[in-house]
Design an enzyme around this catalytic site. Structure first.
Site, mmCIF file in Angstrom:
data_model
loop_
_atom_site.group_PDB
_atom_site.id
_atom_site.type_symbol
_atom_site.label_atom_id
_atom_site.label_comp_id
_atom_site.label_asym_id
_atom_site.label_seq_id
_atom_site.Cartn_x
_atom_site.Cartn_y
_atom_site.Cartn_z
ATOM 1 N N SER A 143 0.850 -1.276 0.245
ATOM 2 C CA SER A 143 -0.017 -0.036 -0.161
ATOM 3 C C SER A 143 1.132 1.445 0.089
ATOM 4 C CB SER A 143 -0.979 0.013 1.082
ATOM 5 O OG SER A 143 -1.566 1.294 1.413
ATOM 6 N N TYR A 156 -1.413 -0.635 10.625
ATOM 7 C CA TYR A 156 -1.580 -1.024 9.404
ATOM 8 C C TYR A 156 -0.484 -0.384 8.417
ATOM 9 C CZ TYR A 156 -3.831 -1.174 4.697
ATOM 10 O OH TYR A 156 -4.226 -1.556 3.351
HETATM 11 N N1 LIG Z 1 -8.837 -0.986 -0.742
HETATM 12 C C1 LIG Z 1 -8.091 -0.219 -0.514
HETATM 13 O O1 LIG Z 1 -8.139 0.923 -0.562
HETATM 14 C C2 LIG Z 1 -6.422 -0.603 -0.444
HETATM 15 C C3 LIG Z 1 -5.431 0.211 -0.428
HETATM 16 C C4 LIG Z 1 -4.161 -0.254 -0.566
HETATM 17 C C5 LIG Z 1 -3.948 -1.744 -0.083
HETATM 18 N N2 LIG Z 1 -4.862 -2.559 -0.066
HETATM 19 C C6 LIG Z 1 -4.585 -3.724 0.165
HETATM 20 O O2 LIG Z 1 -5.159 -4.756 -0.734
HETATM 21 C C7 LIG Z 1 -5.420 -5.826 0.029
HETATM 22 C C8 LIG Z 1 -6.975 -6.270 -0.614
HETATM 23 O O3 LIG Z 1 -7.614 -5.444 0.347
HETATM 24 P P1 LIG Z 1 -9.139 -5.305 -0.427
HETATM 25 O O4 LIG Z 1 -9.577 -3.646 -0.236
HETATM 26 O O5 LIG Z 1 -9.480 -5.866 -1.736
HETATM 27 O O6 LIG Z 1 -9.969 -5.625 1.030
HETATM 28 P P2 LIG Z 1 -11.408 -6.665 1.210
HETATM 29 O O7 LIG Z 1 -12.375 -6.455 -0.075
HETATM 30 O O8 LIG Z 1 -11.548 -6.601 2.455
HETATM 31 O O9 LIG Z 1 -10.674 -8.187 0.864
HETATM 32 C C9 LIG Z 1 -9.800 -8.818 1.864
HETATM 33 C C10 LIG Z 1 -9.732 -10.258 1.376
HETATM 34 O O10 LIG Z 1 -8.482 -10.830 2.411
HETATM 35 C C11 LIG Z 1 -9.510 -12.006 2.924
HETATM 36 N N3 LIG Z 1 -8.878 -12.295 4.071
HETATM 37 C C12 LIG Z 1 -8.724 -11.355 5.255
HETATM 38 N N4 LIG Z 1 -8.165 -11.827 6.126
HETATM 39 C C13 LIG Z 1 -7.911 -13.232 6.050
HETATM 40 C C14 LIG Z 1 -6.981 -14.315 6.354
HETATM 41 N N5 LIG Z 1 -6.783 -14.371 7.948
HETATM 42 N N6 LIG Z 1 -6.859 -15.358 5.744
HETATM 43 C C15 LIG Z 1 -7.368 -15.522 4.599
HETATM 44 N N7 LIG Z 1 -7.903 -14.552 3.800
HETATM 45 C C16 LIG Z 1 -8.283 -13.377 4.385
HETATM 46 C C17 LIG Z 1 -10.846 -11.778 2.922
HETATM 47 O O11 LIG Z 1 -11.865 -13.053 3.045
HETATM 48 P P3 LIG Z 1 -12.230 -13.452 4.287
HETATM 49 O O12 LIG Z 1 -12.529 -12.527 5.075
HETATM 50 O O13 LIG Z 1 -13.242 -14.535 3.784
HETATM 51 O O14 LIG Z 1 -11.244 -14.281 4.826
HETATM 52 C C18 LIG Z 1 -11.165 -11.075 1.570
HETATM 53 O O15 LIG Z 1 -11.068 -11.952 0.472
HETATM 54 C C19 LIG Z 1 -5.265 -5.950 1.196
HETATM 55 O O16 LIG Z 1 -3.719 -6.375 1.562
HETATM 56 C C20 LIG Z 1 -5.364 -4.515 1.573
HETATM 57 O O17 LIG Z 1 -4.432 -4.215 2.650
HETATM 58 C C21 LIG Z 1 -6.411 -2.015 -0.209
#
Ligand SMILES: NC(=O)c1ccc[n+]([C@@H]2O[C@H](COP(=O)([O-])OP(=O)(O)OC[C@H]3O[C@@H](n4cnc5c(N)ncnc54)[C@H](OP(=O)(O)O)[C@@H]3O)[C@@H](O)[C@H]2O)c1
Length: 262
Positions: A143, A156
């Site tokens: 990120s 985070y």
């Molecule tokens: N959205 C943003 O603005 C943003 C910006 C920068 C970086 N990111 C990064 O991008 C990645 C994806 O984020 P997102 O926004 O797509 O989030 P999201 O929609 O909340 O998806 C998170 C995913 O991770 C899985 N997950 C969470 N904890 C887990 C665990 N302990 N074991 C296995 N799976 C797990 C969740 O499935 P389950 O809950 O079913 O396990 C879900 O599939 C993350 O690493 C986040 O930090 C996001």
């Protein structure tokens, strides 16, 4: 999406492939001919994504596993090796976002376990076979928040800084072994992880657009992918400011809050 030869028949593991960026990546990889293995914890969301990919004519499998547990990860990767073939590309996308001010040690450990250990566990599970075959690609979704500290987000940000350094180190160690490593630095992406206030503020990247950039970066063997450009420039500029000026600037940034769905 126009099928791209790069992904044809490739076995691709996406942790966190049931929601947000991971789901968009899984769908885009399958639409480009890849065979996708999704790792996540909740069965319903995972089944929904696997079924959506299959309904569109793609190949997908799911394994319920907690990325914070090495045994779970190893079992999931072995299952995918049997059902989809040796892993060609592994994408560490699973992550959680929690506010860490006031600092609560239980929540802090949870964030580090999922965001940092989750990425390290995926790498540990796939790298031995990739090194043996002298071929493979590891990608981690870090990120822009890992480049600076942000109010309310110390843990985070620390978790993302940790995987930025981890992936950079793996890239150095991989050297000319045939393994490539890509670190992704997204700004705010429209997924269940972001709050309505962040959506209302605008300037978000869609998960589909994020997936397009991620796939392209892997195809091109890029070491890093930063987006959107404006946020990337601001973060890099902030990093180069003297600490007192940087603190003043960062304290004025809108706080990234915890979403109900993240
Ligand atoms: N959205 C943003 O603005 C943003 C910006 C920068 C970086 N990111 C990064 O991008 C990645 C994806 O984020 P997102 O926004 O797509 O989030 P999201 O929609 O909340 O998806 C998170 C995913 O991770 C899985 N997950 C969470 N904890 C887990 C665990 N302990 N074991 C296995 N799976 C797990 C969740 O499935 P389950 O809950 O079913 O396990 C879900 O599939 C993350 O690493 C986040 O930090 C996001």
């Amino acid at each position: 999406m126009i099928p791209h030869r790069f992904w044809d028949g490739k076995s691709v593991i996406v942790t966190g492939g049931s929601s947000g960026i991971g789901r968009a990546v899984a769908i885009a990889v399958a639409a480009s001919g890849g065979r996708v293995g999704i790792v996540s914890r909740h069965a319903e969301r995972q089944r929904d994504t696997v079924e959506a990919i299959r309904a569109a004519g793609g190949t997908a499998a799911g394994e319920i596993a907690d990325v914070a547990e090495m045994d779970d990860m190893a079992r999931a990767v072995s299952a995918f090796e049997r059902s989809l073939g040796s892993c060609d590309v592994a994408i560490a996308c699973a992550g959680i976002h929690r506010i860490s001010w006031p600092l609560d040690p239980v929540t802090a450990t949870e964030v580090i376990d999922v965001n940092v250990k989750g990425c390290v566990h995926l790498a540990a599970a796939v790298l031995p076979a990739m090194l043996h075959r002298r071929r493979g690609h590891l990608c981690g979704i870090a990120s822009i928040a890992g480049v600076v500290g942000l109010p309310g987000n110390a843990v985070y940000c620390a978790s993302k800084a940790a995987i930025i350094a981890f992936l950079e180190g793996v890239r150095l160690d991989a050297g000319d072994s045939g393994i490539q490593v890509t670190t992704v630095f997204p700004g705010v992406v429209d997924t269940p992880m972001v709050t309505q206030a962040e959506r209302d503020a605008g300037g978000l990247v869609s998960a589909t657009e994020a997936a397009r950039i991620i796939l392209r970066s892997i195809e091109r063997g890029r070491a890093e992918a930063w987006f959107p450009t404006r946020t990337a420039i601001a973060a890099r500029a902030a990093r180069s400011l003297p600490p007192l000026v940087r603190d003043w600037f960062l304290r004025r940034q809108p706080r990234l809050d915890e979403a109900d769905g993240g």
